[in-house]
Scaffold this active site. Sequence first.
Site, mmCIF file in Angstrom:
data_model
loop_
_atom_site.group_PDB
_atom_site.id
_atom_site.type_symbol
_atom_site.label_atom_id
_atom_site.label_comp_id
_atom_site.label_asym_id
_atom_site.label_seq_id
_atom_site.Cartn_x
_atom_site.Cartn_y
_atom_site.Cartn_z
ATOM 1 N N GLY A 153 44.219 16.702 0.954
ATOM 2 C CA GLY A 153 44.332 16.000 -0.104
ATOM 3 C C GLY A 153 45.146 16.509 -1.213
ATOM 4 O O GLY A 153 44.726 16.798 -2.405
ATOM 5 N N ALA A 154 46.459 16.513 -0.846
ATOM 6 C CA ALA A 154 47.277 17.261 -1.975
ATOM 7 C C ALA A 154 48.207 16.497 -2.466
ATOM 8 O O ALA A 154 49.222 16.728 -3.288
ATOM 9 C CB ALA A 154 48.356 18.304 -1.226
ATOM 10 N N ASP B 47 45.217 10.127 7.764
ATOM 11 C CA ASP B 47 43.786 10.000 7.227
ATOM 12 C C ASP B 47 42.849 10.863 7.711
ATOM 13 O O ASP B 47 42.461 10.735 8.828
ATOM 14 C CB ASP B 47 43.301 8.464 7.210
ATOM 15 C CG ASP B 47 42.215 8.012 6.723
ATOM 16 O OD1 ASP B 47 41.154 9.019 6.509
ATOM 17 O OD2 ASP B 47 42.126 6.728 6.474
ATOM 18 N N ASN C 120 40.019 20.482 0.619
ATOM 19 C CA ASN C 120 39.966 19.673 -0.833
ATOM 20 C C ASN C 120 39.820 18.054 -0.628
ATOM 21 O O ASN C 120 39.062 17.629 -1.573
ATOM 22 C CB ASN C 120 41.195 20.082 -1.564
ATOM 23 C CG ASN C 120 41.122 19.447 -2.721
ATOM 24 O OD1 ASN C 120 40.504 19.417 -3.749
ATOM 25 N ND2 ASN C 120 42.348 18.273 -2.734
ATOM 26 N N SER D 69 31.074 20.681 -5.284
ATOM 27 C CA SER D 69 31.081 19.979 -6.558
ATOM 28 C C SER D 69 29.593 20.470 -7.044
ATOM 29 O O SER D 69 28.886 20.835 -6.460
ATOM 30 C CB SER D 69 31.099 18.484 -6.180
ATOM 31 O OG SER D 69 30.455 17.890 -7.643
ATOM 32 N N TYR E 187 27.202 10.525 -2.723
ATOM 33 C CA TYR E 187 28.239 11.584 -3.038
ATOM 34 C C TYR E 187 27.378 12.941 -3.023
ATOM 35 O O TYR E 187 28.203 13.875 -2.616
ATOM 36 C CB TYR E 187 28.907 11.139 -4.280
ATOM 37 C CG TYR E 187 29.993 12.106 -4.702
ATOM 38 C CD1 TYR E 187 31.165 12.511 -4.098
ATOM 39 C CD2 TYR E 187 29.631 12.936 -5.874
ATOM 40 C CE1 TYR E 187 32.040 13.335 -4.204
ATOM 41 C CE2 TYR E 187 30.849 13.739 -6.118
ATOM 42 C CZ TYR E 187 31.850 13.940 -5.326
ATOM 43 O OH TYR E 187 32.868 15.006 -5.618
ATOM 44 N N GLU F 292 42.414 11.854 -10.456
ATOM 45 C CA GLU F 292 42.308 10.560 -10.210
ATOM 46 C C GLU F 292 40.833 9.919 -9.490
ATOM 47 O O GLU F 292 40.456 8.801 -9.189
ATOM 48 C CB GLU F 292 43.193 9.930 -8.957
ATOM 49 C CG GLU F 292 44.784 10.058 -9.580
ATOM 50 C CD GLU F 292 45.505 9.832 -8.400
ATOM 51 O OE1 GLU F 292 45.372 9.111 -7.241
ATOM 52 O OE2 GLU F 292 46.924 9.864 -8.772
ATOM 53 N N PHE F 293 39.989 10.983 -9.538
ATOM 54 C CA PHE F 293 38.449 11.030 -9.034
ATOM 55 C C PHE F 293 37.566 9.761 -9.614
ATOM 56 O O PHE F 293 37.238 9.152 -8.855
ATOM 57 C CB PHE F 293 37.827 12.336 -9.579
ATOM 58 C CG PHE F 293 36.502 12.421 -8.868
ATOM 59 C CD1 PHE F 293 36.151 12.810 -7.592
ATOM 60 C CD2 PHE F 293 35.337 11.985 -9.961
ATOM 61 C CE1 PHE F 293 34.715 12.777 -6.966
ATOM 62 C CE2 PHE F 293 34.113 12.032 -9.256
ATOM 63 C CZ PHE F 293 33.817 12.258 -8.092
HETATM 64 P P1 NDP Z 1 41.894 13.005 -6.638
HETATM 65 O O1 NDP Z 1 41.466 11.542 -6.552
HETATM 66 O O2 NDP Z 1 42.767 13.305 -7.828
HETATM 67 O O3 NDP Z 1 42.607 13.791 -5.198
HETATM 68 C C1 NDP Z 1 41.925 13.198 -4.135
HETATM 69 C C2 NDP Z 1 42.802 13.831 -3.015
HETATM 70 O O4 NDP Z 1 42.029 13.611 -1.627
HETATM 71 C C3 NDP Z 1 44.080 13.016 -2.938
HETATM 72 O O5 NDP Z 1 44.971 13.749 -2.504
HETATM 73 C C4 NDP Z 1 43.755 12.029 -1.852
HETATM 74 O O6 NDP Z 1 44.782 11.820 -1.012
HETATM 75 C C5 NDP Z 1 42.931 12.773 -0.732
HETATM 76 N N1 NDP Z 1 42.105 12.112 0.355
HETATM 77 C C6 NDP Z 1 41.016 11.175 -0.331
HETATM 78 N N2 NDP Z 1 40.613 10.586 0.821
HETATM 79 C C7 NDP Z 1 41.427 11.002 1.780
HETATM 80 C C8 NDP Z 1 41.653 10.614 3.300
HETATM 81 N N3 NDP Z 1 40.376 9.807 3.841
HETATM 82 N N4 NDP Z 1 42.519 11.280 4.094
HETATM 83 C C9 NDP Z 1 43.292 12.169 3.596
HETATM 84 N N5 NDP Z 1 43.293 12.540 2.209
HETATM 85 C C10 NDP Z 1 42.260 11.881 1.404
HETATM 86 O O7 NDP Z 1 40.514 13.718 -6.863
HETATM 87 P P2 NDP Z 1 40.244 15.335 -7.199
HETATM 88 O O8 NDP Z 1 41.508 16.221 -7.190
HETATM 89 O O9 NDP Z 1 39.384 15.454 -8.462
HETATM 90 O O10 NDP Z 1 39.345 15.848 -5.870
HETATM 91 C C11 NDP Z 1 39.681 16.548 -5.103
HETATM 92 C C12 NDP Z 1 38.360 17.138 -4.362
HETATM 93 O O11 NDP Z 1 37.603 17.860 -5.523
HETATM 94 C C13 NDP Z 1 37.296 16.324 -3.825
HETATM 95 O O12 NDP Z 1 36.803 16.860 -2.768
HETATM 96 C C14 NDP Z 1 36.316 16.012 -4.793
HETATM 97 O O13 NDP Z 1 35.011 15.689 -4.458
HETATM 98 C C15 NDP Z 1 36.222 17.272 -5.625
HETATM 99 N N6 NDP Z 1 35.641 17.213 -7.062
HETATM 100 C C16 NDP Z 1 36.271 16.522 -8.025
HETATM 101 C C17 NDP Z 1 35.809 16.534 -9.114
HETATM 102 C C18 NDP Z 1 36.095 16.080 -10.540
HETATM 103 O O14 NDP Z 1 35.628 15.880 -11.214
HETATM 104 N N7 NDP Z 1 37.466 15.634 -10.347
HETATM 105 C C19 NDP Z 1 34.512 17.509 -9.607
HETATM 106 C C20 NDP Z 1 34.044 18.297 -8.578
HETATM 107 C C21 NDP Z 1 34.830 18.091 -7.246
HETATM 108 P P3 NDP Z 1 45.394 10.351 -0.843
HETATM 109 O O15 NDP Z 1 44.548 9.257 -1.365
HETATM 110 O O16 NDP Z 1 47.007 10.363 -0.563
HETATM 111 O O17 NDP Z 1 45.060 10.167 0.875
HETATM 112 C C1 8X3 Z 2 32.676 15.475 -9.303
HETATM 113 C C2 8X3 Z 2 31.396 15.944 -10.194
HETATM 114 O O1 8X3 Z 2 29.473 15.287 -11.671
HETATM 115 O O2 8X3 Z 2 31.180 13.434 -11.239
HETATM 116 O O3 8X3 Z 2 32.293 15.965 -8.024
HETATM 117 O O4 8X3 Z 2 29.725 14.127 -9.553
HETATM 118 S S1 8X3 Z 2 30.565 14.649 -10.596
#
Ligand code: NDP
Ligand code: 8X3
Length: 250
Positions: free
Chosen positions: A7-8, A58, A85, A138, A151, A187-188
Site C-alpha cells: 500500500g505504497a 490487489d 501497511n 490503529s 474496522y 486518503e483514509f
Molecule cells: P491511504 O488510503 O492514503 O493509503 C492506503 C494504501 O493502502 C494505498 O496505497 C492503497 O493502494 C493500499 N490498499 C488499499 N487496499 C488495497 C488492496 N486491496 N490491495 C493493495 N493495496 C491496497 O490510507 P493510510 O495511508 O492512512 O492507511 C495506511 C494504513 O494505515 C492502513 O492500514 C490504515 O488502516 C492505517 N491507519 C490509518 C490511519 C489514518 O488516520 N489515516 C490511522 C491508523 C491506521 P491502492 O488504492 O493503490 O491499492
Molecule cells: C484510523 C484511525 O480512529 O479513524 O485507523 O479509526 S480511526
Amino acid sequence: MIALITGATAGIGKSTAYKLAENKYHLILTGRRKEKLDAIQEDIEKKYNVKVLTLNFDIRDKQQCQQQLNQLSDDWKQIDVLINNAGLAQGLSTVDKGLEEDWDTMIDTNIKGLLYITKIVSNWMIARKKGHIINVGSIAGKEVYPNGNVYCATKHAVDALNKAMRIELLPHHIKVSAIHPGMVETEFSLVRFKGDAQRAKQTYTGIQPLTPEDIAESIWWMINRPAHVNINELVIVPSAQATARDVIRN
Ligand code: NDP
Ligand code: 8X3
C-alpha cells in the site's frame, strides 16, 4: 538493505517509501494503482540512489500475492524489512445497517491480505535468520468506537497477529513491531466515505492531525533501533486526540 511496503501508492505507505529511500533502502512497493506506483518509482529513483521495484496487484487476491512475490529474483527476496501497511476502512455505521461488501473488503484487505504477504516474506526471513516486520495497526485496534465495529475488529486482529508473530518468530531472530496511529490526514477518510471529500475533510476540521510523514518518521525510528532493541508497539496520536472518541477541536 531492502524493504517491502504494501500500500505504497498513498498516505503512510508512500511517505514511508520516501523516508526509507532517503536512508538508502532499496524498495519493493505494492498497490493497485499502477500509475501512482510508476510515478513514485520514477521520482524516488531520480531523487535517491536506490532501486525501486513495483508490484501492481490487489492484496485481497491470494493467488496474486503468491504469484507476484514468488516471481521475484533471489536478490529481491532478501527482504530486511516488511511493512504491512495496505489497509482501509469502508463505511461508518452500526452493525445492523452495515454493508456486507464493506465488511468483506476490510476483512480481506486488513487481515487476510496482511497474512498472505506475511506468510511468504516471513519464510524468506526465517531462511536468513533475520528481518523486521512492522504491522500498521490503529488506535482502532486498541479500543472500539461507535460505528467503527468491523474496522475496529480488523485492527484488533492486526494487534493480535502482531503479538502472535512476535512470539512465533522469536526463535528465528526476526523482530516484530506494530505502530498504532490515531488520526492521520491521508486518503483514509476519502476512502472510508467513498469519495465524499467534504465529509472526509470534516474528520480533521478544527484539529491538527498527524501527517503521513509523522508516521514514516516513527516507523524509521523503530527500524533504526540497535539490533538488541525491539519496539513492540507504538501508539501515536495528534496532541488534540486522547482516545478514538476524545478529540478537542478549535
Ligand atoms: P491511504 O488510503 O492514503 O493509503 C492506503 C494504501 O493502502 C494505498 O496505497 C492503497 O493502494 C493500499 N490498499 C488499499 N487496499 C488495497 C488492496 N486491496 N490491495 C493493495 N493495496 C491496497 O490510507 P493510510 O495511508 O492512512 O492507511 C495506511 C494504513 O494505515 C492502513 O492500514 C490504515 O488502516 C492505517 N491507519 C490509518 C490511519 C489514518 O488516520 N489515516 C490511522 C491508523 C491506521 P491502492 O488504492 O493503490 O491499492
Ligand atoms: C484510523 C484511525 O480512529 O479513524 O485507523 O479509526 S480511526
